[in-house]
Design an enzyme around this catalytic site. Structure first.
Site: not given
Ligand code: DOR
Ligand code: ZN
Length: 347
Positions: A14, A16-18, A42, A100, A137, A175, A220, A248, A252, A264
């Site tokens: 799990h 996030h690479l953006r 996302n 997802k 999620h 998560h 989150l 996860d 940011h 988050a």
């Molecule tokens: O903390 C989090 N950040 N929880 C998520 O479910 C999404 C993630 C994000 O994409 O920043």
């Molecule tokens: Zn996530």
């Protein structure tokens, strides 16, 4: 005391690479220590079609450092408009490893997620038929439900009904943050797995709130009470096949974390394996780190474990990681576990 540990190359189930500048900044951090990762969809706009997933995969591969052998495992973002035929084709071609489910409004860029679960029934039935996992999620978004209870209520009112209505659906509870999540994952048989993040093994809600608000610990699902953290630790270090690593890691830029309405996400890609080795050593379970980080996930996803190995060694002097990763998108704060890190990945 053990001071060296060789593991199958881990995977991150799990991540996030953006995209764009952030992708270029964070991808090397994961590619350095992981063979594969389940890449979250996302983005803005979200990755909802097979064509979008293919294009995103190409951008990820283009952002890899020279010579890196990292493999992104793509996911599709489930919406009420998702076409079962698109899912079937994307899975058959080997392009996507999972779908997802974000309840609409649950977290970052989840506005396009699902409001009415009956409207995704046909997609879920197709997924059950072809064995494609659903990553969830697991939080309800109903305003009346307290944010600390949202995972437990999701299990009872959404997840369990979906699983009963869709026999054979393979689900990953992403998560998990509660003892209820641990118990439900354990009870589910081979069609149910759960990822656990590095940070939820280390922080509880006091870390976020005591002595001032610490935005870099806000993610989150939000970290819960200490007894939940302890349940997660027991689960992760148990060796049980249903529990595996999904960091996860969610970058940011600092300007958006240190903000009146902060985003988050904890960014753990840089030091995750050092943190995990510390936790597993504390729990007397270093011999089970490989199951959690490198073996249980592939078994659930019906993939072979990675062929490569990594070696961690325990240094007497703590290793100092950079406090921030400087990306072209801006600085991103690296997760601070709050204790010195002695285990280091060599090479
Ligand atoms: O903390 C989090 N950040 N929880 C998520 O479910 C999404 C993630 C994000 O994409 O920043
Ligand atoms: Zn996530």
């Amino acid at each position: 005391m053990e001071n060296s540990l060789t593991l199958r190359l881990p995977d991150d189930w799990h991540l996030h690479l953006r995209d764009g500048a952030m992708l270029r900044g964070v991808l090397p951090e994961t590619a350095r220590h992981f063979g594969r990762a389940i890449v979250m969809p996302n983005l803005v706009p979200p990755v909802v079609t097979a064509a979008q997933a293919a294009a995103y995969r190409t951008r990820i591969l283009a952002a890899l450092p020279e010579g890196a052998a990292f493999e992104p495992l793509m996911t599709l973002y489930l919406t009420e408009e998702t076409d079962p035929a698109d899912i079937r084709a994307a899975a058959a071609s080997g392009l996507v490893a999972a779908v997802k489910l974000y309840p609409a409004g649950a977290t970052t860029n989840s506005q396009s997620g699902v409001r009415d679960f009956d409207r995704v029934r046909a997609v879920l039935e197709t997924m059950a038929e072809i064995g494609l996992p659903l990553c969830t999620h697991g939080e309800v978004t109903t305003p009346e439900v307290d944010i600390f209870d949202r995972e437990a209520v999701f299990i009872d009112t959404v997840l369990d009904p979906i699983r009963r209505a869709t026999p054979g659906l393979r689900v990953v509870m992403e998560h998990i943050t509660t003892a209820e999540g641990v118990a439900y994952a354990r009870s589910g048989g081979t069609d149910l797995g759960a990822t656990i993040t590095t940070h939820h093994l280390i922080i509880n809600r006091n870390h976020i709130l005591v002595g001032g608000i610490r935005p870099h610990y806000y993610c989150l699902p939000v970290a819960k009470r200490e007894h939940h953290r302890l349940a997660l630790r027991r689960a992760a270090t148990s060796g049980e096949g249903c529990f595996f690593l999904g960091t996860d890691s969610a970058p940011h830029v600092d300007a958006l974390k240190e903000h009146a309405c902060g985003c988050a996400g904890c960014f753990t890609a840089t030091n995750t394996l050092s943190c995990l080795a510390h936790v597993f050593e504390e729990e007397g379970a270093l011999d089970r780190l490989e199951a959690f980080a490198s073996l249980n996930g592939p078994a659930f996803y019906r993939l072979p474990p990675n062929k490569g190995r990594i070696r961690l060694t325990r240094h007497d002097t703590p290793h100092s990681y950079p406090k921030k990763l400087f990306t072209e998108a801006g600085p991103v704060t690296v997760f601070d576990p709050g204790f010195p890190l002695h285990w280091v990945v060599e090479g």
